[in-house]
Enzyme design. Structure first.
Site, short mmCIF file in Angstrom:
data_model
loop_
_atom_site.label_atom_id
_atom_site.label_comp_id
_atom_site.label_asym_id
_atom_site.label_seq_id
_atom_site.Cartn_x
_atom_site.Cartn_y
_atom_site.Cartn_z
N ASP A 148 -0.04 5.09 0.81
CA ASP A 148 -0.24 6.13 1.97
C ASP A 148 -0.23 5.34 3.33
O ASP A 148 -1.10 4.61 3.40
CB ASP A 148 -1.27 6.88 1.79
CG ASP A 148 -1.36 7.73 0.14
OD1 ASP A 148 -0.02 7.91 -0.19
OD2 ASP A 148 -2.47 8.04 -0.03
N ASP A 200 0.86 -1.03 0.15
CA ASP A 200 0.14 -0.01 0.10
C ASP A 200 0.78 1.23 0.00
O ASP A 200 2.10 1.20 0.57
CB ASP A 200 -1.06 0.13 1.33
CG ASP A 200 -1.79 1.16 1.32
OD1 ASP A 200 -2.30 1.86 0.39
OD2 ASP A 200 -2.01 1.73 2.58
MG LIG Z 1 -2.89 3.25 3.70
#
Ligand SMILES: [Mg+2]
Length: 177
Positions: A15, A13
């Site tokens: 962020d 992932d």
């Molecule tokens: Mg995230």
């Protein structure tokens, strides 16, 4: 012909894992690298993993920023990672959202986590073996997407990705994964 199992990959992932989640980061000044992110990716690369980023970017659907800005932000992130030998092999993002402000992005898209579309696309495109791959995310939806793609998911909630990844790889190795 020998049977080929495909390549091992780590799905990441963006962020909250590679960069600090500063609430819809998209401007160059929003890029705050996660501690140890570049070192972690360089280490994973040295272990033979392909590195694939899979990121929901509903800020596009919400009219907060454009897809061009997502790509520019990814390019800047890539430059920072590459400085330490941790360049990503593939970036996938999902700009859609069921309640999008912008109509063309309004749909329940199979790429949007918790659905596994981005992971499945990368598995196909790069010839990845799900059985020897795993995902690192910071939300339950990341774990659900991993599970839906039949790969292991690990929740990252600390502030140093390098430490986390080294412990994780050691643990997986001990387990015979
Ligand atoms: Mg995230």
């Amino acid at each position: 012909m020998p049977f080929s199992r495909g390549k091992p990959a780590v799905f990441l992932d963006r962020d909250g894992v590679l960069n600090v989640d500063t609430h819809y980061p998209h401007r160059p000044e929003d890029l705050i690298m996660m501690g140890g992110a570049a070192e972690a990716l360089a280490f994973l690369k040295s272990c033979g993993y392909l590195l694939i980023v899979v990121s929901n970017q509903s800020g596009v659907a919400r009219g907060l920023f454009s897809e061009g800005q997502v790509r520019d932000f990814n390019a800047l992130l890539q430059a920072r990672l590459a400085e330490k030998g941790g360049a990503v092999d593939g970036f996938y993002y999902c700009p859609y959202h069921p309640q999008a402000v912008i109509e063309r992005y309004r749909c329940d898209h199979p790429d949007r986590k918790p659905r596994p579309g981005m992971i499945l696309k990368a598995i196909e495109a790069y010839g990845i073996d799900p059985a020897c791959s795993f995902l690192i995310g910071d939300r339950e939806t990341d774990m659900e997407a991993a599970q839906a793609a039949s790969i292991e998911g690990y929740m990252f909630h600390s502030d140093n990705l390098d430490l986390f990844v080294r412990q994780l790889v050691k643990k997986r190795h001990e387990k015979g994964a």
